[in-house]
Enzyme design. Structure first.
Site, PDB file in Angstrom:
ATOM      1  CG  ASP A  18      67.807  34.640  61.094  1.00  0.00           C
ATOM      2  OD1 ASP A  18      68.050  33.608  61.726  1.00  0.00           O
ATOM      3  OD2 ASP A  18      66.689  34.900  60.615  1.00  0.00           O
ATOM      4  CD  GLU A  97      64.127  26.759  67.048  1.00  0.00           C
ATOM      5  OE1 GLU A  97      62.920  26.591  66.841  1.00  0.00           O
ATOM      6  OE2 GLU A  97      64.789  27.635  66.492  1.00  0.00           O
ATOM      7  CE  LYS A 133      65.436  31.180  67.241  1.00  0.00           C
ATOM      8  NZ  LYS A 133      66.142  31.237  65.939  1.00  0.00           N
ATOM      9  CB  THR A 157      61.812  31.458  68.383  1.00  0.00           C
ATOM     10  OG1 THR A 157      61.792  31.788  66.998  1.00  0.00           O
ATOM     11  CG2 THR A 157      61.545  29.972  68.556  1.00  0.00           C
ATOM     12  CG  PHE A 179      59.109  34.857  63.495  1.00  0.00           C
ATOM     13  CD1 PHE A 179      59.984  34.992  64.550  1.00  0.00           C
ATOM     14  CD2 PHE A 179      59.192  33.716  62.717  1.00  0.00           C
ATOM     15  CE1 PHE A 179      60.927  34.018  64.840  1.00  0.00           C
ATOM     16  CE2 PHE A 179      60.132  32.728  62.997  1.00  0.00           C
ATOM     17  CZ  PHE A 179      61.004  32.879  64.061  1.00  0.00           C
TER      18      PHE A 179
END
Length: 329
Positions: A18, A97, A133, A157, A179
């Site tokens: 990440d 993203e 994403k 996400t 998350f």
């Protein structure tokens, strides 16, 4: 020979970095990597990435962009350039993203995804190495459904609830990123507690619930736990399809020598019984989201946070190239 917790975990779960820190990715050599606006902004602040930024700006300018559009195009090019550099260091995929400001606009999300893929193609990157994403809003999930139908793989996400996970499964998305840490943070504040044992950690339990739900129903969508606050949370999900972990926690796992126990398996899931919602439409999804205060608040704050991170990157680029002064002149 004692194996590190990280080595043991890698035998059970695909570990993803990440990070947009190229040196950390080179050190830990994960299979995949994920990025987001905050990580891209952090990478842009590193002196070793100055050349990437200058090249991105020059390319955007050469393409004829000007004013605010020049900065926005520079951010997209920089994001893809960093993704391309990451892909030189790993064998798998990188998640890139879409601008979070588009999270509630299905058509704009689809268009931006295709722009990013076109940029990757310019750099010789095959589409199957990219995960687009997208935030797990209803509109984002529908954009992912359309993209997946065209063979574009998506990572959904900012996912905090089972209803979001079900909608993603129904849309046929490639991967979801629930998350863990942000769920924990919310419950600690809401319930005014300082910590939970990992067996009762609300974030860990949320991912376990989604995992069991998916495996019971043979859902092909992959589950990638994300946003960890501790290695205990990471190890609490050993056996999950994938786990995306920040470099500081990867370093801790590399130094830890405890015996890692498998926490999730398809066999275990068959003994579990998870709630089943009717097939979701926009109205039922919105109703479930609004009923789940934690998911509702965290989804919106997450979108807002990613928008703010992109704005910070925009400011950084403007200052870096004297762009504000250029406008004022």
């Amino acid at each position: 020979m004692t194996h590190s917790a990280l080595d043991q975990l890698k035998s059970m779960t695909t570990i993803v970095a990440d990070s947009s820190d190229l040196s950390a990715i080179e050190k830990f050599r994960p299979l995949d990597a994920t990025t987001n606006p905050s990580l891209i902004t952090a990478a842009a602040n590193q002196p070793e990435n100055r050349a990437l930024i200058e090249n991105a700006f020059a390319q955007a300018k050469a393409e004829g962009y000007a004013n605010d559009e020049l900065i926005e195009r520079t951010i997209d090019i920089l994001t893809v350039k960093l993704g391309a550099e990451i892909l030189k260091l790993i064998k798998g995929r990188v998640s890139t993203e879409v601008d979070a400001a588009l999270s509630y606009d299905t058509e704009a999300t689809i268009a931006k995804a295709k722009e990013l893929l076109a940029l990757y193609k310019q750099y010789g990157i095959e589409q199957n190495r990219i995960l687009i994403k997208i935030a797990s809003t209803w509109e984002g999930i529908q954009a992912a459904k359309a993209l997946e139908a065209e063979g574009v793989h998506c990572n959904l996400t900012l996912l905090f609830g089972l209803h979001q996970a079900q909608a993603c499964a129904e849309a046929g998305v490639t991967l979801i990123s629930p998350f863990v840490g942000r769920i924990l943070d919310w419950y600690k504040k809401a319930e005014n507690v300082s910590s939970y044992p990992v067996e009762q950690d609300p974030g860990v339990l949320s991912v376990k619930q989604i995992y069991h739900y998916y495996k019971q129903r043979s859902v092909k969508t992959e589950i990638m736990g994300a946003s960890f606050r501790s290695i205990d949370q990471v190890l609490g999900l050993a056996g999950c399809d994938l786990l995306t972990v920040a470099p500081n926690l990867l370093a801790e796992l590399e130094q830890d020598t405890r015996e890692v126990q498998l926490q999730l398996s398809e066999k275990q899931s068959q003994a579990s019984s998870e709630q089943l919602f009717d097939t979701l439409d926009r109205e039922s999804f919105k109703a479930l989201l609004e009923h789940d205060l934690m998911a509702f608040q965290l989804l919106q704050s997450g979108v807002d946070g990613f928008i703010k991170a992109r704005e910070q990157l925009s400011t950084l680029l403007r200052q870096s190239f004297g762009y504000d002064a250029e406008i004022q002149a």
